[in-house]
Design an enzyme around this catalytic site. Sequence first.
Site, PDB file in Angstrom:
ATOM      1  N   THR A  93       3.901 -65.316  89.006  1.00 18.71           N
ATOM      2  CA  THR A  93       3.732 -63.909  88.645  1.00 18.71           C
ATOM      3  C   THR A  93       2.750 -63.854  87.477  1.00 18.71           C
ATOM      4  O   THR A  93       3.116 -64.135  86.343  1.00 18.71           O
ATOM      5  CB  THR A  93       5.089 -63.303  88.217  1.00 18.71           C
ATOM      6  OG1 THR A  93       6.048 -63.590  89.231  1.00 18.71           O
ATOM      7  CG2 THR A  93       4.973 -61.808  88.026  1.00 18.71           C
ATOM      8  N   LYS A 169       4.258 -57.315  93.201  1.00 16.94           N
ATOM      9  CA  LYS A 169       5.264 -58.150  92.517  1.00 16.94           C
ATOM     10  C   LYS A 169       5.666 -57.493  91.188  1.00 16.94           C
ATOM     11  O   LYS A 169       6.856 -57.391  90.864  1.00 16.94           O
ATOM     12  CB  LYS A 169       4.687 -59.552  92.285  1.00 16.94           C
ATOM     13  CG  LYS A 169       5.521 -60.457  91.412  1.00 16.94           C
ATOM     14  CD  LYS A 169       6.847 -60.820  92.024  1.00 16.94           C
ATOM     15  CE  LYS A 169       7.770 -61.454  90.979  1.00 16.94           C
ATOM     16  NZ  LYS A 169       9.106 -61.701  91.463  1.00 16.94           N
ATOM     17  N   LYS A 238       7.779 -60.739  79.902  1.00 13.19           N
ATOM     18  CA  LYS A 238       6.403 -61.004  80.360  1.00 13.19           C
ATOM     19  C   LYS A 238       6.048 -60.065  81.503  1.00 13.19           C
ATOM     20  O   LYS A 238       5.000 -59.400  81.482  1.00 13.19           O
ATOM     21  CB  LYS A 238       6.277 -62.462  80.827  1.00 13.19           C
ATOM     22  CG  LYS A 238       4.999 -62.764  81.611  1.00 13.19           C
ATOM     23  CD  LYS A 238       5.076 -64.066  82.393  1.00 13.19           C
ATOM     24  CE  LYS A 238       6.010 -64.026  83.562  1.00 13.19           C
ATOM     25  NZ  LYS A 238       5.534 -64.502  84.850  1.00 13.19           N
TER      26      LYS A 238
END
Length: 291
Positions: A93, A169, A238
């Site tokens: 990711t 995502k 994140k």
Amino acid sequence: MDVGFIGLGQMGKAIAANLVRAGHRLIVWNRSAGPAEELARLGAEAAAHPRDTARAEVLMTMLADDEAARSVLLEQGVLDGARRGLVHVNLATVSVRFAQDLARVHRERGIAYVAAPVFGRPEVAREAKLNVLVAGESSAVSRVEPLLEAFAQRIWPLGSEPERANVVKLAGNFMIASALETMGEAVALARAYGIEGARLLEILTSTLFASPVYQGYGRLIAEQRFEPAAFPVRLGLKDVRLALQAGEAAHVPMPFGSVVRDSLLEAIAAGEADLDWAAVARVALRHAGLR
Ligand code: NAP
């Protein structure tokens, strides 16, 4: 197929093991030696240097974040030493911006670049049931599909621009983080009126919210079971930060994303960076003077 694999953390180790089981020849590298030795015991070859992995037909990487990928792929010369015709599949990711930069850097070197971030936690990866979001040039995607099938429940094609897979995502993880935030606030409300959090979540996840995210994370919140962390608070922060950055770059306000980002930050300030990100539900409890 000959496959190079870099990044044998919780996710990478499970995916690489499934590729070996499916009969592919793997050459693996990881920053710390232990996980590569484990894969070697399953039949993979452990590479001495990350560059050695890019001599395969396909290179797969599953590194923690943009910084890790930049360090290994660019600063340690993996892409510079890549064999002609290599296809690089990035399963991690990463930010939308970095995905765009990577696509350009690969093009300049004549390497095909496929983004294939995944939905599913490490146990889902071990069971080979990940949902794989895939974007890149169609011929490159076709070449790597047999590899993705070794660990996918389903492959979701998203077109030829790699960053599109990363957008989906990040949107998904933003929605999970939002669900964690709302479950935390709802549990705090119930608890303030003497209703057990576990009872509230049992009712809601059996009725209005009977879906995998609410049921799976609802169980962790009900049982206050945040260790071992399948996906830690630090990685959750994140991803929410990356969703906000992608929104800002395209002039898309995501006000709820800012709320969730602050809750994750608060969890980190409380020393919970390495707990499962479901622990963010505790932030709302603390706000309400509850534990
Ligand atoms: P992890 O267990 O923390 O593993 C991270 C991997 O990156 C390890 O191989 C680590 O090497 C390596 N790494 C970190 N910094 C590095 C650096 N500076 N240089 C070289 N290698 C470095 O993380 P994970 O859970 O496998 O997640 C990997 C990716 O998958 C992330 O992008 C994450 O967002 C994504 N993801 C995770 C989940 C999940 O539920 N866990 C689900 C879907 C997607 P060492 O072993 O040496 O530390």
